[in-house]
Design an enzyme around this catalytic site. Structure first.
Site, PDB file in Angstrom:
ATOM      1  N   LYS A 175       0.799  -1.229   0.000  1.00  0.00           N
ATOM      2  CA  LYS A 175       0.000   0.000   0.000  1.00  0.00           C
ATOM      3  C   LYS A 175       0.832   1.280   0.000  1.00  0.00           C
ATOM      4  O   LYS A 175       0.449   2.290   0.574  1.00  0.00           O
ATOM      5  CB  LYS A 175      -0.956   0.025   1.209  1.00  0.00           C
ATOM      6  CG  LYS A 175      -1.852  -1.203   1.308  1.00  0.00           C
ATOM      7  CD  LYS A 175      -2.669  -1.186   2.574  1.00  0.00           C
ATOM      8  CE  LYS A 175      -3.419  -2.493   2.724  1.00  0.00           C
ATOM      9  NZ  LYS A 175      -4.189  -2.558   3.973  1.00  0.00           N
ATOM     10  N   ASP A 210      -7.699  -7.147  10.603  1.00  0.00           N
ATOM     11  CA  ASP A 210      -9.002  -6.491  10.455  1.00  0.00           C
ATOM     12  C   ASP A 210     -10.171  -7.468  10.374  1.00  0.00           C
ATOM     13  O   ASP A 210     -11.277  -7.156  10.824  1.00  0.00           O
ATOM     14  CB  ASP A 210      -9.008  -5.531   9.250  1.00  0.00           C
ATOM     15  CG  ASP A 210      -8.627  -6.208   7.943  1.00  0.00           C
ATOM     16  OD1 ASP A 210      -8.294  -7.407   7.948  1.00  0.00           O
ATOM     17  OD2 ASP A 210      -8.654  -5.518   6.898  1.00  0.00           O
TER      18      ASP A 210
END
Length: 475
Positions: A175, A210
């Site tokens: 990312k 997550d």
């Protein structure tokens, strides 16, 4: 086993198109290519369960089945204030959750922009920035007594080899991050060091994935929740597994009976045994940054669905079946057809499909489209989205069949834009489970939209880890 529940194949009708005979023939062909029959779904579920077993048994399996070190279940009666930290993109998010009992909570949160130089500089500088943001947040929003050490859950959305509830080494950056002196180092220790040097009274109680966070967040309001799923840009799932089934576990003598397992199910069927890969999917895979990896994810997650549609559309343009053979710069570019377009296209019920015309002609600059063109594009989007839902249902079916929770019913928490915004996604999920298990069993599986699972879940896991540490200290 799933064979106990299997029903007969359900026949789905190919939609009609008010276009040319070639367009109807193309739609029929595409529908069948993207369709996941009940028989195919059974085969996929069976393979999924086999791969789960391998992942629980040994390291290096296709499905990693990673122990999360999260044990125990929330009751909904917990109270207290806990911090959550979410790092994984442009922004750093700091939240304070107050658990009020009865499944109720409130939240204060603040976003901080992570400068580009921090993403590519020294890891120590990034950790210092995070610590400063937490300090700023506590000063502005926190209501803790100074004498209390604040417990924090850290959602770190990068590949981590987790070794304890609050320990994990960074495997590699993604990312756009590429900080120096971070790979193979414990991210919790590095951040905790910044807190200590700056005299900030915060303890990182948990390092959180997550998907695990989504499961735990929903479990506070719905204690029966047994599975958490991300269906957004990417996809993953986590669920409660009996420790006795995690035969690769080497944690020593443990007093708990179950642990949340992070499946990393996007890697399913790396060997390409059962997934229905079309020529359009193969092209997406070849041109991706990770060819021949994460194949399940490439069939069902938001990062890829629009690109699958674009490949199908371009193929029909080349055959002179769409847009009179004329394309556009936008359509010819990789990722040029955004997945978000699919939802708008699928719900367009205007007489002339004007919203679809706007996307194709005004946004993507296709020279002109006929009504039949627009119908065909809509049908492609429906077929690709429906396949994503049916494949997702196969993963759900495999987990619930494995855990034996089908007869008693199950609560499944799902977070992510694909599940939330693609029309009829949940309907397609339920239909597939109905075909596999029968209506009575399928109706007992409840899906709950769990927004912001990564934030609240991190706070929940910090709370549970802190209580477990206190209990251990008292012994």
């Amino acid at each position: 086993m799933i064979s106990e529940y299997c029903q007969n194949d359900v026949k789905h009708v190919v939609p009609d198109i008010d276009g040319t005979a070639e367009q109807q023939e193309a739609m029929t062909s595409l529908f069948h290519q993207f369709n996941v029959t009940t028989a195919s779904a059974r085969t996929i579920v069976k393979q999924f369960m086999e791969e789960m077993g391998k992942g629980l048994d040994h390291e290096g399996a296709t499905l990693p089945m990673i122990p999360s070190f999260v044990t125990g279940r929330p009751t909904g009666s917990e109270k207290g204030k806990y911090l959550a930290l979410d790092l994984g993109g442009t922004n750093l998010r700091v939240c304070e959750f107050e658990l009020k009992g009865d499944g109720e909570f409130s939240v204060h949160q603040q976003k901080y922009v992570v400068a580009q130089e921090l993403k590519t500089g020294e890891m120590r500088h990034l950790c210092d920035f995070i610590a400063d943001c937490v300090d700023n947040f506590i000063t502005e929003y926190g209501t803790h007594h100074i004498s209390e050490k604040i417990q924090l859950g850290f959602t770190f959305s990068f590949p981590v080899n987790q070794t304890d509830i609050n320990r994990g080494t960074l495997m590699h950056w993604t990312k756009g991050f590429n900080c120096n002196n971070a790979i193979n180092k414990d991210v919790v220790i590095m951040l905790q060091d910044s807190f200590l040097r700056k005299n900030i009274s915060v303890n990182i109680a948990a390092l959180v994935n997550d998907t695990v966070g989504t499961l735990m967040a929903n479990a506070y309001s719905h204690p029966q929740t047994s599975m958490g799923i991300i269906l957004g840009t990417g996809t993953n799932a986590a669920y409660y597994e009996k420790l006795s089934n995690i035969t690769k576990w080497r944690g020593g003598d443990q007093v708990f009976e179950e642990m949340v397992v992070n499946m990393e199910w996007g890697a399913f069927d790396l060997e390409r045994r059962v997934l229905p890969m079309t020529m359009y999917d193969n092209k997406v895979d070849r041109e991706s940054i990770n060819p021949r990896q994460q194949l399940f994810e490439k069939l069902i997650s938001g990062m890829y669905l629009g690109e699958v549609v674009r490949n199908a559309v371009i193929h029909l343009i080349d055959q002179l079946i769409l847009f009179n053979g004329e394309s556009s710069t936008g359509l010819n570019e990789q990722w040029g057809f955004e997945t978000a377009y699919m939802s708008t296209i699928v719900v367009d019920e205007t007489p002339e499909l004007e919203k679809i015309r706007h996307i194709l002609e005004d946004t993507l600059q296709v020279p002109s489209t006929t009504f039949g063109d627009r119908q065909l594009v809509k049908s492609i989007c429906i077929a690709v989205g429906r396949r994503a839902a049916r494949l997702s249902a196969c993963g759900v079916a495999a987990v619930l069949a494995h855990t034996g929770e089908l007869e008693a019913g199950a609560n499944v928490a799902i977070d992510g834009s694909v599940y939330e915004f693609f029309p009829k996604f949940q309907t397609y999920l339920t239909e597939t489970l109905d075909e596999l298990f029968g209506q009575e069993v399928a109706q007992g599986i409840k899906f709950t939209l769990a927004r912001d699972g990564s934030g609240f879940g991190a706070a929940m896991i910090a709370m549970m880890a802190h209580k477990a540490a206190l209990a251990k200290a008292e012994k």
